[in-house]
Design an enzyme around this catalytic site. Structure first.
Site, PDB file in Angstrom:
ATOM      1  N   GLY A  27       5.572  -2.265 -10.844  1.00 42.20           N
ATOM      2  CA  GLY A  27       5.595  -0.898 -10.322  1.00 42.20           C
ATOM      3  C   GLY A  27       5.614  -0.843  -8.809  1.00 42.20           C
ATOM      4  N   ASP A  28       4.910  -1.751  -8.173  1.00 40.98           N
ATOM      5  CA  ASP A  28       4.897  -1.821  -6.712  1.00 40.98           C
ATOM      6  C   ASP A  28       6.318  -2.038  -6.193  1.00 40.98           C
ATOM      7  OD1 ASP A  28       3.775  -2.198  -4.024  1.00 40.98           O
ATOM      8  OD2 ASP A  28       4.168  -4.325  -4.340  1.00 40.98           O
ATOM      9  N   ALA A  29       7.019  -2.981  -6.782  1.00 43.83           N
ATOM     10  CA  ALA A  29       8.390  -3.287  -6.351  1.00 43.83           C
ATOM     11  C   ALA A  29       9.344  -2.133  -6.648  1.00 43.83           C
ATOM     12  CB  ALA A  29       8.873  -4.558  -7.035  1.00 43.83           C
TER      13      ALA A  29
END
Length: 137
Positions: A27-29
């Site tokens: 999700g961060d990416a």
């Protein structure tokens, strides 16, 4: 979002089987890519300026504020995924982030990772748009 083709035939583990922190890693990416695409698609500027602009949206505090603002619009399933991520025990907390903000941001990233891996790109885009809108205010 047009990045769902990356997964074609490569997903061996169901998103429901991933750990919350694994989902947050994805999700961060995904969220950072979304933010970078939106920013670079809306203005011409040097990479350094674009990076500084992106950081405003992807830092823990901004994500925490965004998820607090959009939490009411989440489905029960999405809220459950968010809470799994928020409550996950991370080994470290970045020195420039408040623990509460960091946990909320981890929950947000977990939700983004889950929606991405589930292929729910329409909902993913909707949530990313809402989050960026909240971070601007």
């Amino acid at each position: 979002m047009k990045i769902d083709n990356i997964l074609d035939g490569n997903l061996k583990i169901s998103p429901k089987e991933h750990s919350p922190l694994s989902l947050a890693f994805i999700g961060d990416a995904v969220y950072e890519l979304y933010v970078r695409c939106r920013i670079s698609g809306s203005k011409i500027a040097p990479a350094g300026k674009l990076h500084k602009e992106a950081v405003k949206y992807v830092r823990a505090h901004s994500q925490a504020e965004a998820i607090k603002a959009i939490q009411e619009s989440l489905t029960e399933e999405e809220l459950s995924i968010f809470k799994r991520g928020r409550n996950a025990k991370s080994a470290t907390v970045p020195k420039n982030a408040d623990v509460t903000d960091y946990r909320l941001a981890t929950g947000f990233e977990t939700l983004i990772g889950y929606l991405y891996l589930e292929g729910k790109t329409e909902r993913l885009t909707e949530i990313c748009k809402m989050a960026m809108s909240e971070a601007q205010e």
